[in-house]
Design a protein around this motif. Structure first.
Motif, PDB file in Angstrom:
ATOM      1  N   LEU A 286     -33.734 -74.429  19.146  1.00  0.00           N
ATOM      2  CA  LEU A 286     -32.076 -75.839  19.558  1.00  0.00           C
ATOM      3  C   LEU A 286     -31.354 -74.936  19.320  1.00  0.00           C
ATOM      4  N   THR A 287     -29.850 -74.937  19.816  1.00  0.00           N
ATOM      5  CA  THR A 287     -28.481 -74.732  19.583  1.00  0.00           C
ATOM      6  C   THR A 287     -28.096 -75.781  18.951  1.00  0.00           C
ATOM      7  N   TYR A 288     -29.476 -76.569  18.794  1.00  0.00           N
ATOM      8  CA  TYR A 288     -28.175 -77.958  17.657  1.00  0.00           C
ATOM      9  C   TYR A 288     -29.876 -78.651  16.882  1.00  0.00           C
ATOM     10  N   GLU A 289     -29.308 -79.285  15.214  1.00  0.00           N
ATOM     11  CA  GLU A 289     -29.906 -79.758  15.050  1.00  0.00           C
ATOM     12  C   GLU A 289     -30.959 -80.893  15.550  1.00  0.00           C
ATOM     13  N   ALA A 290     -31.623 -80.787  15.661  1.00  0.00           N
ATOM     14  CA  ALA A 290     -32.676 -81.874  16.603  1.00  0.00           C
ATOM     15  C   ALA A 290     -32.202 -83.391  16.078  1.00  0.00           C
ATOM     16  N   PRO A 291     -32.236 -84.291  16.729  1.00  0.00           N
ATOM     17  CA  PRO A 291     -32.115 -85.952  16.826  1.00  0.00           C
ATOM     18  C   PRO A 291     -33.596 -86.325  16.195  1.00  0.00           C
ATOM     19  N   PRO A 292     -33.899 -87.898  15.577  1.00  0.00           N
ATOM     20  CA  PRO A 292     -35.517 -87.831  14.484  1.00  0.00           C
ATOM     21  C   PRO A 292     -36.225 -88.033  16.125  1.00  0.00           C
ATOM     22  N   SER A 293     -35.929 -88.199  17.192  1.00  0.00           N
ATOM     23  CA  SER A 293     -36.483 -88.622  18.354  1.00  0.00           C
ATOM     24  C   SER A 293     -37.128 -87.238  19.430  1.00  0.00           C
ATOM     25  N   VAL A 294     -35.999 -86.189  18.723  1.00  0.00           N
ATOM     26  CA  VAL A 294     -36.326 -84.770  19.279  1.00  0.00           C
ATOM     27  C   VAL A 294     -37.412 -84.250  18.798  1.00  0.00           C
ATOM     28  N   GLN A 295     -38.673 -83.330  19.408  1.00  0.00           N
ATOM     29  CA  GLN A 295     -38.967 -82.801  18.954  1.00  0.00           C
ATOM     30  C   GLN A 295     -39.459 -81.565  19.842  1.00  0.00           C
TER      31      GLN A 295
END
Length: 370
Positions: free
Chosen positions: A128-137
């Motif tokens: 990922l090129t961004y910080e993963a939100p809580p609901s994203v794996q």
């Protein structure tokens, strides 16, 4: 980044789409024009105005007719592609798979879904090129490999359960002429842009069919309708993706009796991502394309999306033109890829073969994952 209001000017500024949407909302809107016709027929003042402006009144009647026909056509489009069936969606329970969700259009799709707390599995070869939100794996996956797709799909199911929405977004482009394209170029393009759709469907579609609930989104391209020099393999792979979508929709209703499983196709124009950097054409922002996809997904309805919308009246119709116009038009696209310098991450299934030959070729086109 909340979904942009449809009442705001597009990120791309004032475009032909802006004009056509304005006309649809006003001149071609029966809710506005029909009351004017009724007033002219059933009120004294309206009849007087109509008699004094006959040309304007005839134009108004034409606008009403076109508006009504357009509304009927839109109604039938929605009902037929959805098999005249509705369905219920609980976005707290749905699981969405997004391929190529680490960057570009896929990144925007993921973030828009995550804003609503929807569980998302990102399948991509690069992190990922961004910080993963809580609901994203995140699940690292070589989408050019059937075996890798099978292994990753098993991980997704064990972690999140059976996905109910599959968004086939990942894509690659090599920017070469037919004779300059190597076997590896061609196979990689078709593996990621078209064949992965089949292998992902093999993994996730059976559970959707069993429950008669789910959705498959195919991100194709306007290139699916119109090829051009130095992008023939890309256009061909996107045409394959388009026909995959069309055939899948028909099979779901007739072969599998899963008439509530939805299918969405997105055919977008040139978008400002690293993949098509340097492409000589009017560009869209990735957020614009992503928003149209996410809005369609959240409606829980099948749809055929074309962005820009005004392209629908031109690009898919090229094949119906006289041959001299078709061939001339395609030849006129010879400079589209002249300055192209798009970048993409090497798929592990291709890296080893390339390194064995002479290292990873063309660093301007391919970059190692990191």
């Amino acid at each position: 980044m909340p979904i942009r209001s449809e009442w705001k000017l597009a990120r791309e500024g004032w475009t032909l789409d802006t004009t056509t949407r304005l006309l649809k909302a006003t001149a071609f809107n029966p809710l506005i024009t029909l009351p004017l016709i009724l007033a002219a027929k059933y009120t004294a003042r309206g009849a007087q105005v109509a008699s004094q402006n006959e040309t304007l009144f005839r134009t108004l009647k034409s606008l009403v007719a076109l508006g009504v026909l357009g509304s009927i056509s839109g109604f039938l489009d929605d009902k037929v592609v959805n098999n005249w069936k509705g369905d219920e969606w609980d976005w707290k329970k749905e699981v969405v798979v997004v391929t190529g969700g680490s960057d570009g259009i896929g990144k925007s799709i993921v973030l828009l879904l995550a804003e609503k707390g929807i569980k998302v599995a990102v399948l991509d070869v690069q992190p990922l090129t961004y910080e993963a939100p809580p609901s994203v794996q995140f699940f690292q996956c070589d989408l050019g490999s059937k075996e890798a797709i099978e292994a990753t799909a098993a991980s997704v199911r064990s972690s999140l359960g059976d996905p109910t929405v599959l968004i086939n977004n990942a894509g690659v482009a090599r920017g070469k002429s037919i004779l300059d394209s190597t076997e590896k170029d061609i196979r990689l393009t078709f593996n990621v842009n078209a064949l992965s759709h089949y292998f992902l469907a093999h993994q996730f579609l059976p559970s959707m069919i069993q429950r008669n609930h789910g959705m498959v989104v195919t991100v194709a391209s306007l290139a699916a309708y119109l090829s051009a020099p130095n992008m023939v393999d890309y256009a061909s792979s996107k045409a394959a993706a388009l026909t995959f979508h069309e055939g899948l929709a028909a099979e779901l209703a007739t072969q599998y009796k899963a008439d509530k499983v939805r299918t969405i196709i997105m055919c977008q124009g040139y978008t400002r991502t690293a993949l098509f950097e340097g492409f000589a054409g009017k560009s869209l922002y990735p957020e614009t394309v992503a928003e149209e996809i996410v809005k369609a997904v959240l409606k829980g309805r099948s749809a055929h999306l074309v962005v820009p919308e005004s392209s629908w009246g031109i690009v898919p119709r090229v094949r119906s033109w006289p041959l001299w116009m078709q061939y001339g038009f395609r030849k006129g696209l010879k400079n589209l890829m002249k300055s192209w310098k798009g970048r993409q991450v090497v798929q592990p299934s291709e890296t080893q073969v390339e390194k064995e030959k002479k290292g990873v070729e063309e660093s301007a086109v391919l970059v190692e994952e990191h």
